[in-house]
Enzyme design. Structure first.
Site: not given
Ligand SMILES: C[S@@+](CC[C@H](N)C(=O)[O-])C[C@H]1O[C@@H](n2cnc3c(N)ncnc32)[C@H](O)[C@@H]1O
Length: 379
Positions: A90
């Site tokens: 992000s």
């Molecule tokens: C915006 S990214 C995360 C950014 C991260 N915090 C970073 O510092 O790089 C959102 C993430 O949420 C994950 N995600 C989506 N649905 C999810 C779920 N049900 N449980 C856990 N992770 C999930 C996606 O695979 C993705 O990697």
């Protein structure tokens, strides 16, 4: 130390010092190298082929230390003709605002949903220190393997779990805060139950719109009532929790039947783009929005479409409003806009959300006891 690393370090220092955040958060950003958490291939434009560090190291470094999101995976790793972002790092200023809102500090126990690159988990480890605990949950097996490796390689040891983040991680609860880095339509009960009394859940909430994105909520948990309640702290455009992807309302096609067309004074697109967009989204759940260029009409229009009926509206720069379908969306949006103006044109941060023990999501204006309405959303 080679030249590329020096350059990256200088960029990192500049990014960290430019963040409008508490000192300890800027210090964490200055300490954790974002570029060590990013893969070689990123998708700056979403569409088309990725930018590859090996062929464009300067371009890659620019993105690594810009205050912008970096898309690190599309289509859950599959090659397709249309790219849908499925993992990213992000924008640093947004991450900083979330860390600040969560109040993450020395000794805290924090649950992060959506490990992604692992960069935010590393920042959290810096903030909570050895006395604290960071648990981070990611659903994607490839993404989590990379993040685990990056965290280890950089000396961080949070609990990294491959699981559905909706369930949280009860084994290490209660948490001082839960930080979701993917948008939710409904706040999972487990997050509320696993947060300590007075603890905070920071989450991007996207109750059914595609534009403007969603809003960042900061909810405080009260176990005596089973409620999580708090205000929106700003806009947030996050990818959705994989199991709660928003339904996409389809834009009206060029041949869509116009049931009613009329004209309002000024640019009709400003109803949505003139600062009231997220508020209108709160008032009209289940409506998707987007831009459309009509070949014969020069400037583009804004469209809105219901996600559960064939209703739509087009808002044009010359003041024209065209609507089709049973819900009379144009009239609905105008009525909401008028109500919003009558209420004193409140900013997004004057609205809040209460999620109660039964799972009801209630949006309110100014105070939980103020004007309020239930957001049914969808799962
Ligand atoms: C915006 S990214 C995360 C950014 C991260 N915090 C970073 O510092 O790089 C959102 C993430 O949420 C994950 N995600 C989506 N649905 C999810 C779920 N049900 N449980 C856990 N992770 C999930 C996606 O695979 C993705 O990697």
């Amino acid at each position: 130390m080679n030249r590329e690393v020096e350059t990256l370090e200088a960029r990192r220092a500049r990014l960290a010092s430019g963040l409008k955040a508490e000192e300890r958060i800027r210090t964490a950003f200055a300490k954790v190298p974002r570029h060590l958490f990013l893969p070689d291939q990123i998708w700056p434009k979403v569409v088309g082929e990725p930018l590859d560090r090996r062929t464009d190291p300067e371009g890659w470094a620019d993105h690594a230390y810009a205050d912008a999101p970096v898309i690190t995976q599309v289509n859950e790793g599959a090659r397709k003709s249309v790219n849908v972002p499925t993992s990213s790092s992000s924008a640093p200023s947004v991450m900083a605002a979330m860390l600040e809102a969560a109040g993450s500090r020395t000794g805290h126990r924090v649950l992060e949903i959506g490990t992604g690159t692992g960069f935010n988990a590393a920042l959290l480890c810096e903030l909570v220190g050895v006395q604290g605990r960071v648990v981070t949950v990611e659903v994607d097996p490839v993404v989590i393997t990379r993040a685990r490796h990056c965290l280890e390689a950089n000396g961080y040891a949070p609990t990294v779990l491959r699981a559905d983040g909706r369930d949280g991680h009860p084994a290490e609860a209660p948490y001082d805060s839960v930080i979701a880095t993917c948008a939710v339509v409904r706040v999972p009960r487990a997050w509320i139950e696993q947060t300590r009394a007075g603890g905070v859940i920071v989450l991007p909430w996207a109750p059914g719109v595609t534009l403007p994105g969603g809003m960042m909520a900061r909810l405080v948990v009260d176990p005596s009532t089973g409620r999580a309640e708090g205000r929106f702290i700003g806009e947030a455009d996050f990818m959705s929790l994989r199991q709660q992807r928003n339904r996409r309302g389809a834009p009206p096609g060029p041949d869509a039947t116009v049931d009613r067309a009329w004209r309002i004074s000024g640019d009709a697109r400003d109803l949505v783009l003139g600062g009231a967009g997220p508020q209108l989204a709160l008032m009209n759940p289940g409506i998707a929005m987007g831009f459309q260029t009509q070949p014969d009409q020069g400037s583009g229009c804004v469209w809105l479409a219901a996600t559960d009926s064939p209703s739509w509206v087009r808002l044009h720069s010359d003041g024209r409003v065209e609507q089709g379908g049973p819900d009379r969306l144009g009239e609905q949006v105008l009525a909401s806009h008028e109500l919003w103006r009558d209420q004193g044109s409140p900013a997004l941060t004057e609205y809040g959300l209460t999620v109660d023990a039964s799972g009801e999501h209630r949006v309110w204006l100014r105070e939980p006891s103020g004007p309020s309405w239930v957001q049914s959303g969808h799962r």
